[in-house]
Write a protein that holds these residues in place. Structure first.
Motif, PDB file in Angstrom:
ATOM      1  N   LEU A  90     -14.768  90.473  15.648  1.00  0.00           N
ATOM      2  CA  LEU A  90     -14.065  89.440  16.932  1.00  0.00           C
ATOM      3  C   LEU A  90     -12.957  90.117  17.601  1.00  0.00           C
ATOM      4  O   LEU A  90     -12.610  89.331  18.499  1.00  0.00           O
ATOM      5  CB  LEU A  90     -13.653  88.181  16.092  1.00  0.00           C
ATOM      6  N   GLU A  91     -12.436  91.258  17.364  1.00  0.00           N
ATOM      7  CA  GLU A  91     -11.315  92.118  17.963  1.00  0.00           C
ATOM      8  C   GLU A  91     -10.163  91.011  17.767  1.00  0.00           C
ATOM      9  O   GLU A  91      -9.277  90.706  18.586  1.00  0.00           O
ATOM     10  CB  GLU A  91     -11.670  92.096  19.481  1.00  0.00           C
ATOM     11  N   PHE A  92     -10.071  90.413  16.434  1.00  0.00           N
ATOM     12  CA  PHE A  92      -8.930  89.453  15.965  1.00  0.00           C
ATOM     13  C   PHE A  92      -7.723  90.436  15.765  1.00  0.00           C
ATOM     14  O   PHE A  92      -8.069  91.432  14.942  1.00  0.00           O
ATOM     15  CB  PHE A  92      -9.764  88.815  14.973  1.00  0.00           C
ATOM     16  N   LYS A  93      -6.515  90.034  16.330  1.00  0.00           N
ATOM     17  CA  LYS A  93      -5.496  90.763  16.076  1.00  0.00           C
ATOM     18  C   LYS A  93      -5.018  90.392  14.538  1.00  0.00           C
ATOM     19  O   LYS A  93      -4.237  89.417  14.485  1.00  0.00           O
ATOM     20  CB  LYS A  93      -4.448  90.702  17.138  1.00  0.00           C
ATOM     21  N   LEU A  94      -5.005  91.468  13.758  1.00  0.00           N
ATOM     22  CA  LEU A  94      -4.569  90.890  12.350  1.00  0.00           C
ATOM     23  C   LEU A  94      -3.771  91.982  11.865  1.00  0.00           C
ATOM     24  O   LEU A  94      -4.267  93.368  11.955  1.00  0.00           O
ATOM     25  CB  LEU A  94      -6.021  90.830  11.399  1.00  0.00           C
ATOM     26  N   GLY A  95      -2.772  91.661  11.413  1.00  0.00           N
ATOM     27  CA  GLY A  95      -1.818  92.657  10.873  1.00  0.00           C
ATOM     28  C   GLY A  95      -2.280  92.736   9.543  1.00  0.00           C
ATOM     29  O   GLY A  95      -3.290  92.737   8.680  1.00  0.00           O
ATOM     30  N   ALA A  96      -0.959  92.542   8.480  1.00  0.00           N
ATOM     31  CA  ALA A  96      -1.210  92.664   7.171  1.00  0.00           C
ATOM     32  C   ALA A  96      -1.875  91.253   6.708  1.00  0.00           C
ATOM     33  O   ALA A  96      -1.927  90.242   7.336  1.00  0.00           O
ATOM     34  CB  ALA A  96       0.022  92.523   6.441  1.00  0.00           C
ATOM     35  N   ALA A  97      -2.723  91.411   5.662  1.00  0.00           N
ATOM     36  CA  ALA A  97      -3.467  90.107   5.322  1.00  0.00           C
ATOM     37  C   ALA A  97      -3.689  90.180   3.321  1.00  0.00           C
ATOM     38  O   ALA A  97      -3.755  91.312   3.078  1.00  0.00           O
ATOM     39  CB  ALA A  97      -4.874  90.051   5.842  1.00  0.00           C
ATOM     40  N   THR A  98      -3.448  89.213   3.090  1.00  0.00           N
ATOM     41  CA  THR A  98      -3.663  89.157   1.565  1.00  0.00           C
ATOM     42  C   THR A  98      -4.590  87.927   1.223  1.00  0.00           C
ATOM     43  O   THR A  98      -5.025  87.055   2.041  1.00  0.00           O
ATOM     44  CB  THR A  98      -2.386  88.577   0.765  1.00  0.00           C
ATOM     45  N   VAL A  99      -5.332  88.184   0.053  1.00  0.00           N
ATOM     46  CA  VAL A  99      -6.410  87.236  -0.497  1.00  0.00           C
ATOM     47  C   VAL A  99      -6.031  86.962  -1.594  1.00  0.00           C
ATOM     48  O   VAL A  99      -5.879  87.910  -2.636  1.00  0.00           O
ATOM     49  CB  VAL A  99      -7.835  87.853  -0.318  1.00  0.00           C
ATOM     50  N   GLU A 100      -5.814  85.898  -2.221  1.00  0.00           N
ATOM     51  CA  GLU A 100      -5.898  85.140  -3.520  1.00  0.00           C
ATOM     52  C   GLU A 100      -6.751  84.173  -3.712  1.00  0.00           C
ATOM     53  O   GLU A 100      -7.009  83.361  -2.865  1.00  0.00           O
ATOM     54  CB  GLU A 100      -4.494  84.460  -3.528  1.00  0.00           C
ATOM     55  N   ALA A 101      -7.411  84.290  -5.081  1.00  0.00           N
ATOM     56  CA  ALA A 101      -8.202  83.270  -5.532  1.00  0.00           C
ATOM     57  C   ALA A 101      -7.749  82.936  -6.997  1.00  0.00           C
ATOM     58  O   ALA A 101      -7.236  83.458  -7.797  1.00  0.00           O
ATOM     59  CB  ALA A 101      -9.673  83.883  -6.021  1.00  0.00           C
ATOM     60  N   GLU A 102      -7.811  81.346  -7.246  1.00  0.00           N
ATOM     61  CA  GLU A 102      -7.461  80.976  -8.412  1.00  0.00           C
ATOM     62  C   GLU A 102      -8.558  79.915  -8.678  1.00  0.00           C
ATOM     63  O   GLU A 102      -8.865  79.359  -7.956  1.00  0.00           O
ATOM     64  CB  GLU A 102      -5.901  80.519  -8.300  1.00  0.00           C
ATOM     65  N   GLY A 103      -8.450  79.808 -10.166  1.00  0.00           N
ATOM     66  CA  GLY A 103      -9.380  78.670 -10.677  1.00  0.00           C
ATOM     67  C   GLY A 103      -9.110  78.011 -11.817  1.00  0.00           C
ATOM     68  O   GLY A 103      -8.258  78.624 -12.740  1.00  0.00           O
ATOM     69  N   LEU A 130      -2.200  85.486   6.373  1.00  0.00           N
ATOM     70  CA  LEU A 130      -2.613  86.237   7.760  1.00  0.00           C
ATOM     71  C   LEU A 130      -1.328  86.494   8.474  1.00  0.00           C
ATOM     72  O   LEU A 130      -0.621  85.568   8.695  1.00  0.00           O
ATOM     73  CB  LEU A 130      -3.435  85.471   8.418  1.00  0.00           C
ATOM     74  N   ASP A 131      -1.276  87.851   8.896  1.00  0.00           N
ATOM     75  CA  ASP A 131       0.076  88.295   9.667  1.00  0.00           C
ATOM     76  C   ASP A 131      -0.786  88.342  11.158  1.00  0.00           C
ATOM     77  O   ASP A 131      -1.524  89.387  11.320  1.00  0.00           O
ATOM     78  CB  ASP A 131       0.592  89.386   9.403  1.00  0.00           C
ATOM     79  N   VAL A 139      -8.173  81.352  14.313  1.00  0.00           N
ATOM     80  CA  VAL A 139      -7.816  81.586  12.708  1.00  0.00           C
ATOM     81  C   VAL A 139      -8.721  80.874  12.167  1.00  0.00           C
ATOM     82  O   VAL A 139      -9.486  81.369  11.332  1.00  0.00           O
ATOM     83  CB  VAL A 139      -6.381  81.255  12.529  1.00  0.00           C
ATOM     84  N   ASP A 140      -9.127  79.448  12.795  1.00  0.00           N
ATOM     85  CA  ASP A 140     -10.140  78.584  12.270  1.00  0.00           C
ATOM     86  C   ASP A 140     -11.506  79.336  12.346  1.00  0.00           C
ATOM     87  O   ASP A 140     -12.361  79.306  11.228  1.00  0.00           O
ATOM     88  CB  ASP A 140     -10.284  77.389  12.937  1.00  0.00           C
TER      89      ASP A 140
END
Length: 168
Positions: A90-103, A130-131, A139-140
């Motif tokens: 998408l050529e989305f301007k994304l800096g640092a990104a983190t992903v977390e999952a909890e259950g 998301l940075d 974003v959506d």
């Protein structure tokens, strides 16, 4: 990798799959062996041997990996790779990104303490940090497409047909 490189890499694959859908059907495999000395399963990861055992809430020692944690880790890995691929496309301007999952688990179910307690996760929450300065609509869209194309997310979400068998 940029959007042009990603599209160039995937274009011949997409064409081949459009031309012959059977080429897109791949069987992934995982293999492990039950440990004869402890309550553990040695899982071949392709890179190393991962030893899974009981979660401490069921009597585990904390020395082995918990398969519930591994499921969440697989979700994080898949969602992170998918997010990055979608952002790139998408050529989305994304800096640092983190992903977390909890259950959330109720261990009464897996220990057979309460029949009304489910065995397995009651709820799983996936969160991205998301940075970016992109507008909320982008974003959506990024999140919607990440959810749509994340194999592990969709597998958990849609409950595939499961079979169990044993050979002697």
């Amino acid at each position: 990798m940029d959007a042009t490189g990603l599209k160039a890499m995937q274009a011949p694959l997409k064409k081949a799959y459009r031309d012959d859908a059977s080429r897109a059907l791949i069987t992934l495999r995982a293999k492990g062996s039950v440990d004869d000395q402890s309550i553990a399963c040695k899982v071949e990861t392709g890179r190393a041997l991962a030893v899974a055992g009981l979660h401490p809430a069921t009597g585990g020692s904390r020395l082995e990996l918990c398969s519930g944690d591994m499921l969440l880790e697989a979700l994080v890995a898949c969602a992170g790779v998918t997010l990055k691929a979608v952002a790139t496309a998408l050529e989305f301007k994304l800096g640092a990104a983190t992903v977390e999952a909890e259950g959330d688990l109720d261990f009464r179910g897996t220990l057979g303490v309460a029949r009304d307690a489910p065995v397995g996760f009651r709820a799983i929450r996936l969160n991205f940090g998301l940075d970016t300065d992109e507008p909320q609509e982008r974003v959506d869209a990024l999140l919607k497409l990440t959810e749509r194309y994340c194999v592990v997310f969709q597998t958990i979400n849609t409950s595939p047909e499961l079979t169990v068998s044993a050979q002697r």
